[in-house]
Design a protein around this motif. Sequence first.
Motif, short mmCIF file in Angstrom:
data_model
loop_
_atom_site.label_atom_id
_atom_site.label_comp_id
_atom_site.label_asym_id
_atom_site.label_seq_id
_atom_site.Cartn_x
_atom_site.Cartn_y
_atom_site.Cartn_z
N THR A 53 0.84 -1.21 0.00
CA THR A 53 0.00 0.00 0.00
C THR A 53 0.87 1.25 0.00
OG1 THR A 53 -1.77 -1.17 1.18
CG2 THR A 53 -1.83 1.22 1.22
N ASN A 54 1.97 1.20 0.71
CA ASN A 54 2.86 2.34 0.82
C ASN A 54 3.47 2.74 -0.52
OD1 ASN A 54 4.38 4.22 2.67
ND2 ASN A 54 6.11 3.16 1.72
N ILE A 55 3.74 1.77 -1.40
CA ILE A 55 4.37 2.10 -2.68
C ILE A 55 3.34 2.36 -3.78
CG2 ILE A 55 6.42 0.73 -2.10
CD1 ILE A 55 5.40 -1.40 -4.09
N CYS A 56 2.06 2.16 -3.47
CA CYS A 56 1.00 2.35 -4.47
C CYS A 56 0.42 3.76 -4.39
CB CYS A 56 -0.11 1.32 -4.27
SG CYS A 56 0.40 -0.35 -4.73
N HIS A 57 -0.38 4.09 -5.40
CA HIS A 57 -1.02 5.40 -5.44
C HIS A 57 -2.49 5.36 -5.02
CE1 HIS A 57 2.38 5.64 -8.32
NE2 HIS A 57 2.55 6.80 -7.73
N SER A 58 -3.07 4.17 -5.02
CA SER A 58 -4.45 3.99 -4.55
C SER A 58 -4.68 2.52 -4.24
CB SER A 58 -5.47 4.48 -5.60
OG SER A 58 -5.33 3.75 -6.80
N THR A 59 -5.77 2.25 -3.51
CA THR A 59 -6.07 0.89 -3.07
C THR A 59 -7.54 0.59 -3.32
OG1 THR A 59 -4.36 0.95 -1.35
CG2 THR A 59 -6.12 -0.68 -1.08
N ALA A 60 -7.81 -0.61 -3.82
CA ALA A 60 -9.18 -1.08 -4.04
C ALA A 60 -9.41 -2.35 -3.23
CB ALA A 60 -9.43 -1.34 -5.52
N LEU A 61 -10.42 -2.33 -2.39
CA LEU A 61 -10.79 -3.49 -1.56
C LEU A 61 -12.10 -4.07 -2.08
CD1 LEU A 61 -10.13 -2.02 2.01
CD2 LEU A 61 -8.51 -3.17 0.49
N ASN A 62 -12.11 -5.39 -2.29
CA ASN A 62 -13.26 -6.07 -2.88
C ASN A 62 -13.47 -7.37 -2.12
OD1 ASN A 62 -14.56 -8.08 -4.62
ND2 ASN A 62 -14.35 -6.65 -6.30
N ILE A 63 -14.67 -7.56 -1.54
CA ILE A 63 -14.91 -8.74 -0.68
C ILE A 63 -15.56 -9.90 -1.44
CG2 ILE A 63 -15.12 -7.27 1.36
CD1 ILE A 63 -18.21 -8.05 1.23
N GLY A 64 -15.44 -9.91 -2.76
CA GLY A 64 -16.12 -10.93 -3.56
C GLY A 64 -15.81 -12.35 -3.15
N THR A 65 -14.56 -12.63 -2.79
CA THR A 65 -14.16 -13.97 -2.33
C THR A 65 -13.46 -13.84 -0.98
OG1 THR A 65 -12.19 -13.77 -3.74
CG2 THR A 65 -14.02 -15.08 -4.60
N ILE A 66 -14.12 -13.18 -0.05
CA ILE A 66 -13.54 -12.86 1.24
C ILE A 66 -13.24 -14.13 2.06
CG2 ILE A 66 -15.76 -12.62 2.42
CD1 ILE A 66 -12.72 -10.31 2.89
N ASN A 82 -5.28 5.06 4.64
CA ASN A 82 -5.74 6.25 5.36
C ASN A 82 -4.57 7.06 5.92
OD1 ASN A 82 -8.90 5.07 6.85
ND2 ASN A 82 -8.39 5.74 4.80
N GLU A 83 -3.58 6.38 6.47
CA GLU A 83 -2.43 7.08 7.04
C GLU A 83 -1.66 7.85 5.98
OE1 GLU A 83 -0.30 3.97 8.98
OE2 GLU A 83 -1.54 4.05 10.79
N LEU A 84 -1.66 7.31 4.75
CA LEU A 84 -0.95 7.94 3.64
C LEU A 84 -1.82 8.94 2.89
CD1 LEU A 84 0.68 4.65 2.35
CD2 LEU A 84 1.95 6.60 3.29
N ASP A 85 -3.10 9.02 3.25
CA ASP A 85 -4.08 9.84 2.54
C ASP A 85 -4.19 9.42 1.08
OD1 ASP A 85 -6.06 11.79 2.44
OD2 ASP A 85 -4.67 13.34 1.73
N HIS A 86 -4.09 8.13 0.83
CA HIS A 86 -4.26 7.58 -0.51
C HIS A 86 -5.74 7.28 -0.76
CE1 HIS A 86 0.12 5.94 -1.06
NE2 HIS A 86 0.07 7.25 -0.93
N PRO A 87 -6.19 7.36 -2.00
CA PRO A 87 -7.58 6.98 -2.30
C PRO A 87 -7.83 5.52 -1.92
CG PRO A 87 -6.57 8.11 -4.16
CD PRO A 87 -5.47 7.83 -3.20
N LEU A 88 -8.98 5.29 -1.29
CA LEU A 88 -9.36 3.95 -0.85
C LEU A 88 -10.77 3.68 -1.36
CD1 LEU A 88 -8.63 1.43 0.87
CD2 LEU A 88 -9.60 2.62 2.85
N VAL A 89 -10.89 2.69 -2.25
CA VAL A 89 -12.17 2.37 -2.88
C VAL A 89 -12.63 1.01 -2.37
CG1 VAL A 89 -13.39 2.03 -5.06
CG2 VAL A 89 -11.52 3.70 -4.91
N PHE A 90 -13.90 0.94 -2.02
CA PHE A 90 -14.45 -0.28 -1.42
C PHE A 90 -15.62 -0.81 -2.24
CE2 PHE A 90 -17.12 -2.23 2.13
CZ PHE A 90 -16.40 -3.41 2.13
N ASP A 91 -15.58 -2.11 -2.52
CA ASP A 91 -16.64 -2.79 -3.27
C ASP A 91 -17.23 -3.88 -2.38
OD1 ASP A 91 -18.24 -4.17 -5.08
OD2 ASP A 91 -16.80 -4.01 -6.70
N PRO A 92 -18.40 -3.65 -1.78
CA PRO A 92 -19.01 -4.61 -0.84
C PRO A 92 -19.78 -5.72 -1.57
CG PRO A 92 -20.40 -2.69 -0.99
CD PRO A 92 -19.22 -2.42 -1.89
#
Length: 260
Positions: A53-66, A82-92
């Motif tokens: 996450t630290n080396i990326c520019h954004s993160t996408a979380l998807n619980i399709g196969t949680i 959140n700590e890096l203030d990077h975009p965080l996208v969530f797909d429930p």
Amino acid sequence: MDAYSYLYALRQTSPLVHNMTNQVVANFVANGLLALGASPIMAYAEEEVGTITNICHSTALNIGTITSEAFYAMLLAGKAANELDHPLVFDPVGVGASDYRKKCVERLLETAQMTLIRGNAGEIATLCGIQWEAKGVDSGEGDYDLQNLAKEAAIKFNCMIAISGEIDWISDGQRIVGVKNGHSLMTKVTGMGCLLTAVSAAFLAVEQSLDSVIAAHSLYGVAGDYAYQKSTMPGTFQMHFIDQLYLLNENDNQYINIIE
């Protein structure tokens, strides 16, 4: 900026997007991001998600196969973003399908501040405690006004909301915008929503704004329109859709259909 300007900026910077996505469609998501001009990385081990996450520019979380392991790793990745203030996208994905999914989603939303929550009408309605007849991960049926649902969900979760459907309704709690691009055949290809979540994360790496999310959904829909012109069957449609993401250009702004 117009929609293509966001895509142009994306292609210039090639943001690295951390995808903790549905295992059924990981390959499709990676290829879609590459075709668009972004760079995908998939990491799920709790031992490395913070570093990735630290080396990326954004993160996408998807619980399709949680799974329990993936869930815990998502908590760590969300905290890091959140700590890096990077975009965080969530797909429930399929949040209403089981109590376990609901509990995972509740914990994730309590732990991490999302930039965008993207899902179908049934998923967003479930998050808001609204009665909706859903079937597994499908959108299902309901009579709640989706424009109001998008706005109410944005206010409830203090983030942007995108509800995918015949019209994509997108809101930040103040503005409500509808995107009418896309074709119904997109619902016959698994992973179209999962890829859109990742694409939204890539666009948000350019700018964390509602206009960036609108651009992502608009151009994604235009690619779907073009792909249907190439194939009316789901198998080959998927192939052509990847090609059309690659071929998107400045001329496609004229085909964007927005309600505001």
